[in-house]
Design an enzyme around this catalytic site. Sequence first.
Site, PDB file in Angstrom:
ATOM      1  CD  GLN A   1      -3.176  -4.140   6.684  1.00  0.00           C
ATOM      2  OE1 GLN A   1      -3.027  -3.130   5.857  1.00  0.00           O
ATOM      3  NE2 GLN A   1      -3.527  -5.298   6.231  1.00  0.00           N
TER       4      GLN A   1
ATOM      5  CE  LYS B   1      -3.615  -2.590   2.219  1.00  0.00           C
ATOM      6  NZ  LYS B   1      -4.287  -2.895   3.499  1.00  0.00           N
TER       7      LYS B   1
ATOM      8  CG  ASP C   1     -10.073  -0.425   4.555  1.00  0.00           C
ATOM      9  OD1 ASP C   1      -9.712  -0.897   3.452  1.00  0.00           O
ATOM     10  OD2 ASP C   1      -9.724  -1.208   5.818  1.00  0.00           O
TER      11      ASP C   1
END
Length: 298
Positions: A97, A53, A120
């Site tokens: 995460q 990422k 997200d």
Amino acid sequence: MATRLDGRQLAATIEQRLQAVVADRLERAGRPPGLAVLRVGDDPASGVYVANKEKACSRIGITNHGAHLPADTPAAEVLNTIQRLNADPAVDGILLQLPLPAGLDEGPLLAAIDPAKDADGLHTLNLGRLLKGEPGPRSCTPAGVMALLAAADLELAGKRAVVVGRSILVGQPMALMLQAANATVSIAHSRTADLGELTRQADVLVVAAGKPRMIGANHVKPGAVVVDVGIHRLESEPGAKARLCGDVRFEEVEPIASAITPVPGGVGPMTVTLLLVNTVASWCQRCDLDQPLADLLP
Ligand code: NDP
């Protein structure tokens, strides 16, 4: 033989578009977009995902505001970090995460992320916006699947779609997005009585069950579009490169499907790209710029 829906290629094309969106607006915005990937502890798979990422961010001009906290960080301190990132004007997207180390409850921490910075797309408010068809950040994996289907010009209106899996992360938002595209959608789960009978009705079959190679040719209608969200690391000899497989027995299904995503190289790269899309879209909005990415946020 099925057309392969190539997630790597599409991810690269969308990244080029994002680079141009950022470069064209940088002067007007006065600052680059910012993403904070917050990692707690040392889950090894998470290390690889976070590094991917961060690399993707740097390719398109997103500044990385990430933090890596030790596994024994108290929940209050993780919460403080999230609140600091919420208040930081240079941060447009925040991602916590998962999985978190044992003992940390993800629910209240995910809920603490400012919905406007929810990279997200999984905040309760943003899932509600998806349900109501209102704009907002979208869950990355299902939005990535929709982008793959759209790029291949696969018509969804009036088609019968079956989603295997009903998680909040993938199955549920996937079903909502397919429905918003006017497919007629069914969701299968672990208590579905006759899975094959249902999946064989699908013109579009999206599999997100997290069960290695569970879907074979006997589950698929000839000519169907098959999207394999599952990703599993197979045992390999010590020192050998890890091999991956999905929830679909690719070699069995490819000859009868009309289109199929490979694993790796299908849905996985799109998930990272949609994280960037959510971040750049949030940046545009927070800097009062036009929103040029709506087609990627279904
Ligand atoms: P979850 O374990 O949270 O959900 C799995 C779902 O599948 C559940 O709803 C479960 O049903 C259902 N299920 C399990 N077994 C069966 C079965 N035999 N028949 C029908 N349904 C079944 O997983 P996620 O949604 O988080 O992830 C699914 C897969 O996708 C995983 O392999 C994950 O690694 C992968 N993934 C890949 C991503 C990518 O970028 N490529 C991103 C995110 C996930 P029930 O609700 O009844 O338990």
